[in-house]
Scaffold this motif. Sequence first.
Motif, PDB file in Angstrom:
ATOM      1  N   SER A 140      12.586  36.685  21.319  1.00  0.00           N
ATOM      2  CA  SER A 140      12.243  35.698  20.279  1.00  0.00           C
ATOM      3  C   SER A 140      12.959  35.956  18.962  1.00  0.00           C
ATOM      4  O   SER A 140      13.369  35.028  18.280  1.00  0.00           O
ATOM      5  N   GLN A 141      13.052  37.233  18.577  1.00  0.00           N
ATOM      6  CA  GLN A 141      13.684  37.535  17.285  1.00  0.00           C
ATOM      7  C   GLN A 141      15.171  37.850  17.430  1.00  0.00           C
ATOM      8  O   GLN A 141      15.853  38.010  16.424  1.00  0.00           O
ATOM      9  N   SER A 142      15.647  37.949  18.640  1.00  0.00           N
ATOM     10  CA  SER A 142      17.070  38.300  18.795  1.00  0.00           C
ATOM     11  C   SER A 142      17.951  37.089  19.083  1.00  0.00           C
ATOM     12  O   SER A 142      19.088  37.031  18.632  1.00  0.00           O
ATOM     13  N   GLN A 190      12.887  42.791  22.242  1.00  0.00           N
ATOM     14  CA  GLN A 190      14.188  43.332  21.820  1.00  0.00           C
ATOM     15  C   GLN A 190      14.214  43.664  20.328  1.00  0.00           C
ATOM     16  O   GLN A 190      14.743  44.693  19.918  1.00  0.00           O
ATOM     17  N   ILE A 191      13.652  42.759  19.530  1.00  0.00           N
ATOM     18  CA  ILE A 191      13.556  42.991  18.081  1.00  0.00           C
ATOM     19  C   ILE A 191      12.111  42.696  17.678  1.00  0.00           C
ATOM     20  O   ILE A 191      11.588  41.632  18.010  1.00  0.00           O
ATOM     21  N   PRO A 192      11.471  43.620  16.976  1.00  0.00           N
ATOM     22  CA  PRO A 192      10.068  43.386  16.642  1.00  0.00           C
ATOM     23  C   PRO A 192       9.929  42.346  15.541  1.00  0.00           C
ATOM     24  O   PRO A 192      10.866  42.101  14.789  1.00  0.00           O
ATOM     25  N   SER A 193       8.737  41.804  15.444  1.00  0.00           N
ATOM     26  CA  SER A 193       8.449  40.851  14.374  1.00  0.00           C
ATOM     27  C   SER A 193       8.439  41.564  13.017  1.00  0.00           C
ATOM     28  O   SER A 193       8.831  40.989  12.014  1.00  0.00           O
ATOM     29  N   GLY A 194       8.036  42.837  13.027  1.00  0.00           N
ATOM     30  CA  GLY A 194       7.774  43.501  11.751  1.00  0.00           C
ATOM     31  C   GLY A 194       8.678  44.672  11.429  1.00  0.00           C
ATOM     32  O   GLY A 194       8.246  45.614  10.757  1.00  0.00           O
ATOM     33  N   GLU A 217       7.420  24.977  24.935  1.00  0.00           N
ATOM     34  CA  GLU A 217       7.215  24.609  23.532  1.00  0.00           C
ATOM     35  C   GLU A 217       7.203  25.815  22.594  1.00  0.00           C
ATOM     36  O   GLU A 217       7.182  25.656  21.386  1.00  0.00           O
ATOM     37  N   ASN A 218       7.204  27.000  23.123  1.00  0.00           N
ATOM     38  CA  ASN A 218       7.269  28.201  22.281  1.00  0.00           C
ATOM     39  C   ASN A 218       7.572  29.408  23.178  1.00  0.00           C
ATOM     40  O   ASN A 218       7.681  29.264  24.411  1.00  0.00           O
ATOM     41  N   ALA A 219       7.667  30.571  22.549  1.00  0.00           N
ATOM     42  CA  ALA A 219       7.979  31.770  23.338  1.00  0.00           C
ATOM     43  C   ALA A 219       6.749  32.288  24.070  1.00  0.00           C
ATOM     44  O   ALA A 219       6.857  32.856  25.163  1.00  0.00           O
ATOM     45  N   SER A 220       5.570  32.086  23.471  1.00  0.00           N
ATOM     46  CA  SER A 220       4.361  32.658  24.070  1.00  0.00           C
ATOM     47  C   SER A 220       4.085  32.067  25.445  1.00  0.00           C
ATOM     48  O   SER A 220       3.725  32.795  26.382  1.00  0.00           O
ATOM     49  N   ILE A 221       4.254  30.752  25.572  1.00  0.00           N
ATOM     50  CA  ILE A 221       3.977  30.140  26.869  1.00  0.00           C
ATOM     51  C   ILE A 221       5.057  30.557  27.875  1.00  0.00           C
ATOM     52  O   ILE A 221       4.761  30.801  29.056  1.00  0.00           O
ATOM     53  N   VAL A 270      11.962  33.121  24.926  1.00  0.00           N
ATOM     54  CA  VAL A 270      12.661  32.810  23.681  1.00  0.00           C
ATOM     55  C   VAL A 270      11.937  31.679  22.966  1.00  0.00           C
ATOM     56  O   VAL A 270      11.360  30.817  23.622  1.00  0.00           O
ATOM     57  N   ASN A 271      11.986  31.674  21.635  1.00  0.00           N
ATOM     58  CA  ASN A 271      11.638  30.447  20.921  1.00  0.00           C
ATOM     59  C   ASN A 271      12.844  29.954  20.148  1.00  0.00           C
ATOM     60  O   ASN A 271      13.809  30.692  19.950  1.00  0.00           O
ATOM     61  N   GLY A 272      12.764  28.703  19.706  1.00  0.00           N
ATOM     62  CA  GLY A 272      13.947  28.099  19.087  1.00  0.00           C
ATOM     63  C   GLY A 272      13.977  28.188  17.579  1.00  0.00           C
ATOM     64  O   GLY A 272      15.038  28.166  16.967  1.00  0.00           O
ATOM     65  N   ARG A 273      12.786  28.315  16.961  1.00  0.00           N
ATOM     66  CA  ARG A 273      12.707  28.063  15.520  1.00  0.00           C
ATOM     67  C   ARG A 273      13.207  29.212  14.652  1.00  0.00           C
ATOM     68  O   ARG A 273      13.341  29.059  13.445  1.00  0.00           O
ATOM     69  N   LYS A 274      13.421  30.368  15.243  1.00  0.00           N
ATOM     70  CA  LYS A 274      13.790  31.523  14.416  1.00  0.00           C
ATOM     71  C   LYS A 274      15.312  31.546  14.229  1.00  0.00           C
ATOM     72  O   LYS A 274      15.874  30.591  13.728  1.00  0.00           O
ATOM     73  N   PHE A 275      15.991  32.594  14.669  1.00  0.00           N
ATOM     74  CA  PHE A 275      17.413  32.709  14.342  1.00  0.00           C
ATOM     75  C   PHE A 275      18.294  31.681  15.069  1.00  0.00           C
ATOM     76  O   PHE A 275      19.446  31.517  14.734  1.00  0.00           O
TER      77      PHE A 275
HETATM   78  C1  LIG Z   1       8.789  39.207  18.705  1.00  0.00           C
HETATM   79  C2  LIG Z   1       8.029  37.938  18.896  1.00  0.00           C
HETATM   80  N1  LIG Z   1       7.639  37.604  20.128  1.00  0.00           N
HETATM   81  C3  LIG Z   1       6.956  36.476  20.372  1.00  0.00           C
HETATM   82  C4  LIG Z   1       6.628  35.624  19.343  1.00  0.00           C
HETATM   83  C5  LIG Z   1       5.813  34.403  19.675  1.00  0.00           C
HETATM   84  O1  LIG Z   1       6.585  33.263  19.536  1.00  0.00           O
HETATM   85  P1  LIG Z   1       5.916  31.816  19.555  1.00  0.00           P
HETATM   86  O2  LIG Z   1       5.134  31.687  18.296  1.00  0.00           O
HETATM   87  O3  LIG Z   1       7.077  30.881  19.625  1.00  0.00           O
HETATM   88  O4  LIG Z   1       5.060  31.720  20.730  1.00  0.00           O
HETATM   89  C6  LIG Z   1       7.009  35.936  18.034  1.00  0.00           C
HETATM   90  C7  LIG Z   1       6.644  35.044  16.932  1.00  0.00           C
HETATM   91  O5  LIG Z   1       6.741  35.339  15.774  1.00  0.00           O
HETATM   92  C8  LIG Z   1       7.732  37.123  17.812  1.00  0.00           C
HETATM   93  O6  LIG Z   1       8.116  37.493  16.586  1.00  0.00           O
END
Ligand SMILES: Cc1ncc(COP(=O)(O)O)c(C=O)c1O
Length: 397
Positions: free
Chosen positions: A195-197, A165-169, A88-92, A215-220
């Motif tokens: 997640s960001q790539s 691979q690509i930071p959030s910030g 359901e997300n990248a964290s899990i 990976v998560n789906g909601r970003k790029f």
């Molecule tokens: C680089 C990176 N890794 C992991 C995550 C976590 O993703 P999620 O919120 O889908 O668990 C994020 C979320 O912003 C992220 O930017």
Amino acid sequence: MDTATFSEQEIEQLRAGTRGTAVRVHFNNAGTSLPPDVVVDTMIRYLQEEASYGGYETEARYKEQLENTYTLIGRLINAGRDEVAITENASIAWAMALYGIDFKEGDVILTSEYEYVTNLLGFLNVQKTSGVRVTVIPNDEYGNFSLQALEEAISPQTRLIAVTQIPSGGGGVIPVVEIGKIARKNNILYLVDASQSIGQIPVDVQAIGCDMLSVNGRKFLRAPRGTGFLYVRKEIQDKLRVLFMDGFTAQLTSRDEYQIRNDGRRFELYEKNRALNLGLGQAIEYALNIGLDRIWQRVQQLSGSMRRQLSAIGGVNVHDSGDVQCGIVTFSIEGIDSYTVKERLAEKQINVSIAAASSTPIYMNKHHLTSVVRASIHYYNTEDEIKLLCDALASMI
Ligand SMILES: Cc1ncc(COP(=O)(O)O)c(C=O)c1O
């Protein structure tokens, strides 16, 4: 490789098929992209059918399409469909990989200064529970990940290399392929947070040489919120502990024994939102049809243009560093708080977000950045929209 540039007509078509682009300038693709209409409509139709026919009955009617999502994920990252778990997300996804490793006291994890906060928390968790040590490889003076420092840090105790691979910030990109070569050469487990790539850069797990990728789906990727996936290389699957099991993940073979299923889905559970699964598949197909090489090329062109135009405005400081830069553009305005900038842009229907030090703490604290404006670009954005942003910022100063 298809590197043809997008025609204006194609961009118009892509925007016409993305209802959000008609009402606002969306530069928050690193938060969530605007999904293509076809993704949203597919999910709405599926939910309506569930309401009419019943959830299990609808699942049976869509069996093939739901199964196809695994195949599409495989095509997206050049993996086998049996190497993938939908989450359901990248964290899990990331957690299933990290906590599945049987760390021993004294094992070392090597990471980078771009690491995401959730992952840093995960490292601390295994540090506390298993006595693992964590070493951060600092970027060099130009903001590039130092492959030399990585090589020098490797020892017989190095158990895992884990990078984002690509930071959030920030707009930099970690050289995951070169890191993978080092990991392979030294026979070290390799986990990549993409997640960001994913969706803005071609992500090929064979080229990267990683064992696990989250990976998560909601970003790029432009997939719905609440979607993600984990890749685990086939040969590694048996070496990772499976943290949660249900009757889908494993079978009871006797009162005392069980057999875990023999594919990547051992890292997921049975119950999940089928409409989202379908939307994820649709978004992947959409991206594949456009072509990840072309997407990456346009994202780089537009973000390069945005950085140049922002830098030309007196009082605006662009913060991204490194030789390869992506669609995440971070900046601040002298004398104006980043949250105020975001609010004033929102009044003009321009979406940006804030990159706070709490999300990418090692990198941002090193550069004394507490919170910066993050304008993240996707291929459906335009030069006209960049101009709107720059004009709006210039009028604030
Ligand atoms: C680089 C990176 N890794 C992991 C995550 C976590 O993703 P999620 O919120 O889908 O668990 C994020 C979320 O912003 C992220 O930017």
